[in-house]
Design an enzyme around this catalytic site. Structure first.
Site, mmCIF file in Angstrom:
data_model
loop_
_atom_site.group_PDB
_atom_site.id
_atom_site.type_symbol
_atom_site.label_atom_id
_atom_site.label_comp_id
_atom_site.label_asym_id
_atom_site.label_seq_id
_atom_site.Cartn_x
_atom_site.Cartn_y
_atom_site.Cartn_z
ATOM 1 N N ASP A 8 81.488 49.542 -0.710
ATOM 2 C CA ASP A 8 82.227 50.823 -1.302
ATOM 3 C C ASP A 8 83.297 50.436 -2.382
ATOM 4 O OD1 ASP A 8 83.955 53.098 -1.755
ATOM 5 O OD2 ASP A 8 85.183 52.889 0.286
ATOM 6 N N LYS A 70 86.496 53.402 -12.274
ATOM 7 C CA LYS A 70 85.658 54.091 -11.954
ATOM 8 C C LYS A 70 85.744 55.530 -12.437
ATOM 9 C CE LYS A 70 83.710 55.599 -7.291
ATOM 10 N NZ LYS A 70 84.016 55.620 -5.962
ATOM 11 N N GLU A 171 79.073 58.595 -1.091
ATOM 12 C CA GLU A 171 80.346 58.228 -0.371
ATOM 13 C C GLU A 171 80.212 59.149 1.100
ATOM 14 O OE1 GLU A 171 83.330 58.217 -3.018
ATOM 15 O OE2 GLU A 171 82.477 56.402 -3.969
ATOM 16 N N ASP A 195 86.392 63.970 1.551
ATOM 17 C CA ASP A 195 86.852 62.713 0.855
ATOM 18 C C ASP A 195 87.811 62.833 -0.200
ATOM 19 O OD1 ASP A 195 86.772 60.182 -0.046
ATOM 20 O OD2 ASP A 195 84.701 59.892 -0.076
#
Ligand code: AMP
Length: 621
Positions: A8, A70, A171, A195
């Site tokens: 992850d 990211k 994800e 999320d």
């Protein structure tokens, strides 16, 4: 066949997991933590630090410490949200060679994929150290809402890190996979995966039935996450400070870094307490001396500050429900993922929105990596009772006359999938047609993400409209796009693999892999030197303390000798003279041992006395 690890690659933290004997196991790093900060620091003497060590030095090296990379991966420099990141980052975000967002560290420009590769390399190393074997294959997760360029850049990062990325998984899908595996027999159920991580927000609606996972819809916001919550707190503190002292702390990199750390800590603490004290002594020196931040932040104030952010996350929830053709009450389970979902207000508001209790049974920090590892197990054939059907998060289409975007594969279509369109010529004897491929949901081509502009050449002379060129658009199981063009008349095929303009070219990736390979030995040597330095510092610390406390147990000459060795070691560390350091460490160690012997000898005398006393006491009882 080696193992496949699941990674992850988070905005704030990363986590690595692996299937061992049918169990998915989260692999702790050398410090024992199950997650590793996605932070990379570049020190003055050329070292690259990753994880907790990088985070620790962020305060004193903020301009050369990259976090939340990211948010930049596969992004254009001129995107509005990248502009926002530029304003709030202590490090330098610059325009890369292709017009995408890169970082500038110590005079070197690096793509976000290169920085992410360092994080992936660290995660790989954590797994290798723990498992005692070399790892080559990995499944890496990305936000479901990532477009092709972002996925491509993430895959590039894996390649640069020396990993074969066997699958890119969304994800929330990974989370549902981990969650669903424990509930394989429970289906059919509809699950909403909410999320909210450090930098991105995703919502996916999935259907789980008989071990088959189908994503019904997905939506999100690539620029909504914990960092925004932190910034709301930072702004609150900075505004109050500016009001009181007329100084804008956000303009001072070192102060901003301290504020950032304090804000995040306060936010996390407020998930379990009602109020926190924010103290940042000596944050700045004004005309009248040092200035300090001293504030009390309550959960109530925090909730007010971030209310708009929580509300913002509900818009994509509405879109996802609509796309899945569901009402809120059709959802059976709400699964929370991402550290931010630990905040009670987030849980409460999401529960309210869906009209039911949210599920908090899984660890929101680890569940995504677990899902990735499970996917790795599926690919390797280790797990056979689960199947994953994912969807493409964005519509794929082409530009047609007048700059209009014409969709070919609609978002939320199950992947892998393909679509064929016949193209022809607009003029007689036209030798070439131009195809502009885009991804997005907007009506005009310009408002969507341009993936590639390619030309089909060598069309035999013919009247307009006669040539038939079949162009097949494919989205593979990673959500990545490639295009095959076939001239129906000649049967000639031309394959066009899209290199997203936000990513790196194949040559770039090859070069970076080669560089990493070349640097492997150098990296190993740097690590060795770091270990040596750490060893020397540890030895210095303990010897100095022992000398202070027990120096009297040695003769004056030996004390003198040991003090001199200590000074020499300090000088050699300062001068980074590692060769001599190695030798002198051995000498210092010998001296330290002599001191320890003398120390224990005197302690033995002490103990003998204590033992006598103890015996006397128990006899008395
Ligand atoms: P992730 O990207 O899933 O690792 O999420 C990281 C984000 O969750 C960061 O912004 C953290 O500050 C935030 N976070 C972690 N723990 C908590 C907590 N107990 N309360 C509120 N936010 C948290």
């Amino acid at each position: 066949m080696g193992r496949t690890i699941g990674i992850d690659l988070g905005t704030t933290n990363s986590c690595v997991c692996c299937v061992i004997d049918d169990e998915h196991v989260v692999i702790p790093n050398a410090e024992g933590s199950r997650t590793t900060p996605s932070v990379v620091g570049f020190t003055e003497d050329g070292q690259q630090l990753v994880g907790q060590v990088a985070k620790r030095q962020a305060q004193t090296n903020s301009e050369n410490t990259i976090y939340a990379v990211k948010r930049l991966i596969g992004r254009r420099f001129d995107a509005p949200d990248v502009a926002q990141a530029r304003r709030s980052s202590p490090f330098d975000i610059v325009e890369g060679p292709n017009g995408d967002a890169w970082v500038n560290v110590r005079g070197k420009q690096m793509s976000p994929a290169e920085v992410s590769a360092l994080i992936l390399k660290e995660m790989r190393k954590i797994a290798e150290d723990h498992l005692g074997e070399e790892i080559e294959d990995a499944v890496v997760t990305v936000p479901a809402y990532f477009n092709d360029a972002q996925r491509q850049a993430t895959k590039d990062a894996g390649r640069i890190a020396g990993l074969n990325v066997s699958r890119i998984v969304n994800e929330p899908t990974a989370a549902a996979l981990a969650y669903g595996l424990a509930n394989v027999s429970a289906g059919p159920i509809k699950v909403a995966v909410y999320d909210l991580g450090g930098g991105t927000f995703d919502i996916s609606i999935l259907e789980l039935m008989d071990g088959v996972f189908s994503v019904l819809s997905t939506s999100g916001d690539t620029f909504l996450g914990g960092e925004d919550f932190d910034h709301a707190i930072i702004d609150w503190i900075a505004d109050r400070f500016e009001e009181a002292h007329g100084v804008d702390l956000t303009e001072i990199p070192m102060a901003l870094q301290r504020l950032k750390e304090e804000a995040e800590q306060a936010k996390c603490e407020l998930s379990s307490t009602d109020s926190v004290e924010i103290n940042l002594p000596f944050i700045h020196t004004g005309d009248d001396g040092p200035l300090h931040v001293e504030e009390t932040l309550t959960r109530e104030i925090l909730e007010e500050l971030v209310d708009h952010l929580i509300e913002r996350s509900l818009d994509p929830c509405r879109t996802a429900l609509q796309d899945a053709g569901l009402r809120r009450s059709d959802v059976d389970e709400i699964l929370l993922v991402g550290g931010m979902t630990r905040m009670p207000k987030v849980r409460e508001r999401v529960g309210e929105f869906f009209g039911q209790e949210v599920d908090t049974s899984v660890n929101p920090d680890e569940v995504v990596a677990m899902g990735a590892a499970i996917q790795g197990g599926i690919i390797k054939g280790e797990l056979t009772d689960v199947l994953l059907l994912d969807v493409t998060p964005l519509t794929l289409g082409v530009e047609t006359a007048g700059g209009v975007f014409t969709p070919l594969i609609h978002r939320n279509t199950t992947v892998p999938c393909s679509y064929t369109e016949i193209f022809s010529t607009a003029r007689d004897n036209q030798e070439m047609v131009r195809v502009h491929i885009l991804q997005g949901e907007r009506a005009m081509a310009d408002d969507n993400k341009s993936l590639a502009l390619f030309e089909l050449t060598g069309i035999p002379p013919a009247p307009r409209g006669v040539p038939k060129i079949a162009v097949t658009f494919k989205i593979d199981e990673n959500g990545m796009v490639n295009v095959v063009a076939r001239d129906e008349a000649t049967g000639q095929e031309q394959s066009v693999n899209i290199v997203a303009d936000g990513g790196l070219s194949d040559q770039d990736v090859e070069r970076l892999i080669a560089e990493a390979e070349q640097k492997r030995e150098e990296d190993a040597r740097v690590r060795e030197l770091m270990d040596l330095r750490n060893q020397a510092e540890g030895l210095l610390y303990s010897t100095e303390r022992s000398l202070e406390m027990y120096g009297q147990e040695l003769g004056p000459e030996e004390v003198q000798e040991l003090s001199e060795d200590i000074d020499t070691v300090k000088d050699l560390i300062e001068d980074a003279n590692f060769e001599e350091l190695e030798t002198i460490i051995a000498t210092l160690e010998a001296g330290a041992h002599r001191l320890a012997e003398a120390m224990y000898a005197s302690m033995d005398d002490q103990l003998m006395m204590d033992d006598d006393e103890a015996t006397a006491q128990s006899l008395e009882e």
